[in-house]
Design an enzyme around this catalytic site. Structure first.
Site, PDB file in Angstrom:
ATOM      1  N   GLU A 260       7.869   9.044  -5.821  1.00  0.00           N
ATOM      2  CA  GLU A 260       6.990   9.550  -4.842  1.00  0.00           C
ATOM      3  C   GLU A 260       7.548  10.904  -4.091  1.00  0.00           C
ATOM      4  O   GLU A 260       9.048  11.071  -4.267  1.00  0.00           O
ATOM      5  CB  GLU A 260       7.178   8.516  -4.132  1.00  0.00           C
ATOM      6  CG  GLU A 260       6.046   8.561  -2.276  1.00  0.00           C
ATOM      7  CD  GLU A 260       5.160   8.967  -2.148  1.00  0.00           C
ATOM      8  OE1 GLU A 260       4.794   7.792  -2.610  1.00  0.00           O
ATOM      9  OE2 GLU A 260       4.537   9.748  -1.420  1.00  0.00           O
ATOM     10  N   THR A 304      -0.972   9.710  -3.576  1.00  0.00           N
ATOM     11  CA  THR A 304      -0.088   8.555  -4.909  1.00  0.00           C
ATOM     12  C   THR A 304      -1.849   7.908  -5.711  1.00  0.00           C
ATOM     13  O   THR A 304      -1.688   8.109  -6.915  1.00  0.00           O
ATOM     14  CB  THR A 304       0.584   7.297  -4.328  1.00  0.00           C
ATOM     15  OG1 THR A 304       1.036   7.749  -3.575  1.00  0.00           O
ATOM     16  CG2 THR A 304       0.236   6.299  -4.328  1.00  0.00           C
ATOM     17  N   HIS A 420       8.914   9.111   1.064  1.00  0.00           N
ATOM     18  CA  HIS A 420       7.389   9.251   1.543  1.00  0.00           C
ATOM     19  C   HIS A 420       7.816   9.997   2.372  1.00  0.00           C
ATOM     20  O   HIS A 420       8.917   9.165   3.763  1.00  0.00           O
ATOM     21  CB  HIS A 420       7.165   7.437   1.237  1.00  0.00           C
ATOM     22  CG  HIS A 420       5.706   7.918   1.771  1.00  0.00           C
ATOM     23  ND1 HIS A 420       4.689   8.156   2.869  1.00  0.00           N
ATOM     24  CD2 HIS A 420       4.591   8.026   1.162  1.00  0.00           C
ATOM     25  CE1 HIS A 420       3.984   8.050   3.128  1.00  0.00           C
ATOM     26  NE2 HIS A 420       3.442   7.644   1.485  1.00  0.00           N
ATOM     27  N   ASP A 479       4.903  12.472  -7.309  1.00  0.00           N
ATOM     28  CA  ASP A 479       3.149  12.277  -7.901  1.00  0.00           C
ATOM     29  C   ASP A 479       2.510  13.433  -6.401  1.00  0.00           C
ATOM     30  O   ASP A 479       1.083  13.174  -7.484  1.00  0.00           O
ATOM     31  CB  ASP A 479       3.034  11.097  -6.448  1.00  0.00           C
ATOM     32  CG  ASP A 479       3.813  10.892  -5.557  1.00  0.00           C
ATOM     33  OD1 ASP A 479       3.990  11.333  -5.439  1.00  0.00           O
ATOM     34  OD2 ASP A 479       2.774   9.617  -4.574  1.00  0.00           O
ATOM     35  N   HIS A 480       3.488  13.901  -5.567  1.00  0.00           N
ATOM     36  CA  HIS A 480       2.197  15.404  -4.521  1.00  0.00           C
ATOM     37  C   HIS A 480       3.608  15.824  -4.378  1.00  0.00           C
ATOM     38  O   HIS A 480       4.404  15.073  -4.471  1.00  0.00           O
ATOM     39  CB  HIS A 480       1.476  14.388  -4.165  1.00  0.00           C
ATOM     40  CG  HIS A 480       1.237  13.104  -3.528  1.00  0.00           C
ATOM     41  ND1 HIS A 480       2.459  13.481  -2.387  1.00  0.00           N
ATOM     42  CD2 HIS A 480       1.814  11.960  -3.597  1.00  0.00           C
ATOM     43  CE1 HIS A 480       2.837  12.139  -1.959  1.00  0.00           C
ATOM     44  NE2 HIS A 480       1.859  10.927  -2.645  1.00  0.00           N
TER      45      HIS A 480
HETATM   46  C1  GP9 Z   1       1.459   2.972  -1.110  1.00  0.00           C
HETATM   47  C2  GP9 Z   1       2.078   4.165  -1.871  1.00  0.00           C
HETATM   48  C3  GP9 Z   1       2.063   5.718  -1.057  1.00  0.00           C
HETATM   49  O1  GP9 Z   1       1.728   1.866  -1.494  1.00  0.00           O
HETATM   50  O2  GP9 Z   1       1.853   4.416  -3.353  1.00  0.00           O
HETATM   51  O3  GP9 Z   1       0.755   5.972  -0.771  1.00  0.00           O
HETATM   52  P1  GP9 Z   1       0.737   7.752   0.094  1.00  0.00           P
HETATM   53  O4  GP9 Z   1       0.329   8.026   1.212  1.00  0.00           O
HETATM   54  O5  GP9 Z   1       2.100   8.542  -0.693  1.00  0.00           O
HETATM   55  O6  GP9 Z   1      -0.996   8.206  -0.854  1.00  0.00           O
HETATM   56 MN    MN Z   2       2.585   9.058  -2.653  1.00  0.00          MN
END
Ligand code: GP9
Ligand code: MN
Length: 635
Positions: A260, A304, A420, A479-480
């Protein structure tokens, strides 16, 4: 009430009184239901307030339909709308008891969900549920017993107009406050429970109807001839696998670690003289690991879910919203279903609720055998919880026994959440000091990154102890971005240089590490993006892909395309960057010399064509016309 409807002179008020009473009853009933029957994660005063107020606007509006009718029909219509609203509410209560999710139109028409539920309806019924219908019975009684009094009911224009105006005012204030708390709520969707929490049960039903209608109209216009053009395109872009790597991980297990918000600048970065991610840094140097240092995230609003969408399908996420949500019911030929033919069992592990990003629906379409979501984990200790679910250390710890239930070879994905935005963490878990830019998100970012790094290390220790390390390919990808370009001032201090457009584009790099036992590792400077992961991984597993509709190419192939598209049509490449309508020379960071515009324009046209074709596949649900072994299926 009796007086109101009986006194001829005040019949106008009489119907208005019943209308207002009905509004009040359904409002309170819905509020209490939303509060007690669904687990919506309501936090803070604003969200509490919105939950309370949101049924009011829709109650006023929906029930005002009755004003359009005359005489007796007015009351009949009120009863009908009231009953329908109650049925909608109650069916969702029942559905939620079974699925912990809300009803969507496609689930009614396209899946087995209701079949699953029908046998269990009696088991789900509780005697107290009858309370949902007491008010309905009361209104029906009024309509039947007092029918004579409703014959000449007239309300004129003023009252209905006031009612509708009031309803719209409440609903728009509701929407405004909801968007303030959760920007892009309607565009991005996130989670059905968010829509219910912010906008209420009835507005959710409208939202769902609109989304379903949009998706099905694009789908309805497509037919099998549309896929032929796409096949020609993807075949002409196919890159032959590199024989040195093809099949190196044949029959091995696959573990994806979804890192993440991890960005490449963190690798080997030192803060206060300490490495932030010492374990990932050591993996970069591992002799069997390939580290790609020019690997970019290509996500848009789906964040994500866009990353996951690309790596499972080699299809781009959509320009708006999340394909997981709007195209969750499509036919896909995703990694789990391709690998099923090679004897793989597939599973996703994630310590958040299964409905987030519509994962519970879309993973099925991808062919996943198992989805271990929050309900498979112990989430009772608040100390173990982050905003989006179980913290990474307890998550990996508890995942071990779940992983051990899978037959080998397996294809799995572990989605972490601790690192996150806004990167807040319990002080007890912190093992590195904050940065000192004065920008809170940037300063905190390093602490959660360190925690995630430690969690990954613990998981690797487990892989080594169990011997899985000897026969498992581990793919780790960011992921980003974690730090958006709103924070570039602080980022300039962190990286020690001004964040120019080119530097900003390079901050979109996310780490990609591929560990394969026995493979010769090293740092690979190839330009690539998340769209390229699937063909890369399949080729390492010895799976041919020339018949697949993939928009990326194998990062290890000599024919790999190093132009990396971003979702809005920008791109980066080893020579030219195209950013916000301007071309840049990658080596100098300056605007591109006009003599090279032709080449840049050509690259840009290719990028747009590629995104366009991918969108055609996703919006038209075109994979339903194509079999995994490369045949067109006509309807
Ligand atoms: C939530 C997690 C976060 O289940 O995968 O998603 P994001 O906010 O990073 O798109
Ligand atoms: Mn994410």
């Amino acid at each position: 009430m009796k007086d109101l409807v009986e006194k001829k002179g005040i019949q106008i008020k009489g119907f208005l009184g019943i209308y207002l009473l009905a509004v009040l009853m359904i409002w309170l009933k819905t509020y209490i239901t939303q509060l007690t029957q669904f687990n919506l994660g309501v936090e803070g005063t604003l969200q509490q307030f919105l939950l309370f107020i949101n049924p009011l606007g829709s109650a006023l509006l929906f029930l005002s339909v009755a004003f359009l009718f005359r005489g007796k029909s007015k009351m009949s219509m009120l009863v009908i709308v009231y009953t329908l609203m109650t049925i909608l509410l109650y069916s969702n209560v029942m559905y939620y008891r079974f699925f912990s999710d809300f009803i969507t139109l496609p689930t009614i028409f396209q899946t087995q969900n209701f079949g699953d539920l029908s046998g269990g309806v009696f088991a789900l019924f509780r005697p107290s549920d009858l309370l949902y219908f007491v008010d309905v019975a009361f209104l029906i009684y009024l309509r039947v017993a007092k029918k004579e009094q409703f014959k000449q009911v007239k309300t004129g224009f003023v009252m209905p107009v006031i009612a509708v105006a009031f309803a719209l005012m409440i609903s728009s204030t509701n929407l405004f406050l909801a968007e303030k708390d959760r920007p892009d709520l309607l565009v991005r969707g996130f989670d059905r429970s968010y829509i219910v929490k912010y906008l209420g049960m009835y507005n959710y039903a409208i939202y769902d109807t609109v989304k379903t209608a949009e998706a099905s109209s694009e789908r309805a216009l497509a037919d099998s001839s549309d896929i032929t053009e796409i096949i020609n395109y993807t075949k002409s872009n196919y890159a032959e696998p590199n024989p040195e790597y093809f099949g190196l991980a044949k029959d091995m297990n696959v573990i994806y670690l979804h890192l993440e918000s991890m960005q490449t600048f963190l690798i080997d970065y030192e803060l206060h003289g300490q490495q932030v991610t010492p374990f990932l840094n050591s993996l970069v140097k591992n002799e069997n690991t390939l580290f790609f240092d020019n690997f970019y995230h290509q996500t848009a609003q789906g964040k994500t879910s866009d990353a996951e969408f690309m790596l499972e399908n080699s299809l781009y996420g959509l320009p708006q919203g999340s394909a997981f949500i709007t195209k969750g019911q499509n036919t896909y030929q995703a990694a789990p279903s391709i690998l099923k033919d090679y004897g793989y069992t597939s599973a996703v592990f994630h310590g958040n609720g299964g409905t987030f990003w519509n994962r519970n629906v879309v993973y099925n379409q991808f062919g996943y055998d198992k989805f271990f979501d929050a309900s498979s984990y112990d989430t009772t200790d608040p100390k173990n919880m982050a905003e989006y679910g179980l913290l990474d250390k307890p998550f990996f710890e508890q995942s071990k026994s779940l992983l051990e239930t899978l037959p080998q070879p397996f294809y799995t994905k572990f989605i972490t959440v601790a690192h996150h935005f806004p990167y807040k963490m319990d002080q007890e878990l912190v093992t590195i000091d904050k940065a000192t830019t004065g920008d809170e998100s940037v300063d905190n970012y390093f602490q959660t990154a360190r925690y995630a790094d430690e969690a990954i290390e613990e998981f690797f220790t487990y892989l080594k102890e169990t011997g899985l390390f000897e026969n498992t390919m581990v793919v780790m990808y960011g992921d980003h971005y974690g730090i958006s370009d709103n924070h570039n001032k602080a980022m300039a201090q962190i990286i020690g240089e001004e964040v120019t457009p080119v530097v900003n584009a390079d901050l979109q790099r996310v780490p990609l590490l591929i560990y394969v036992p026995g493979m010769e590792g090293g740092v690979n400077h190839t330009y690539g993006g998340q769209i390229d992961l699937l063909p890369t991984v399949l080729h390492l597993l010895g799976v041919e892909t020339q018949n697949n509709i993939h928009f990326g190419t194998d990062l290890l192939s000599a024919e790999h395309n190093e132009v990396v598209p971003f979702r809005k049509g920008d791109f980066v490449s080893p020579t030219i960057y195209s950013l916000d309508g301007k071309y840049y020379d990658r080596s100098t960071g300056e605007l591109l010399d006009a003599s090279q515009f032709e080449l840049a324009d050509q690259m840009k046209a290719n990028v747009e064509q590629k995104l366009n074709y991918s969108d055609k596949v996703v919006n038209g649900d075109l994979l339903r016309f194509y079999s995994k072994d490369g045949k067109v299926i006509s309807e």
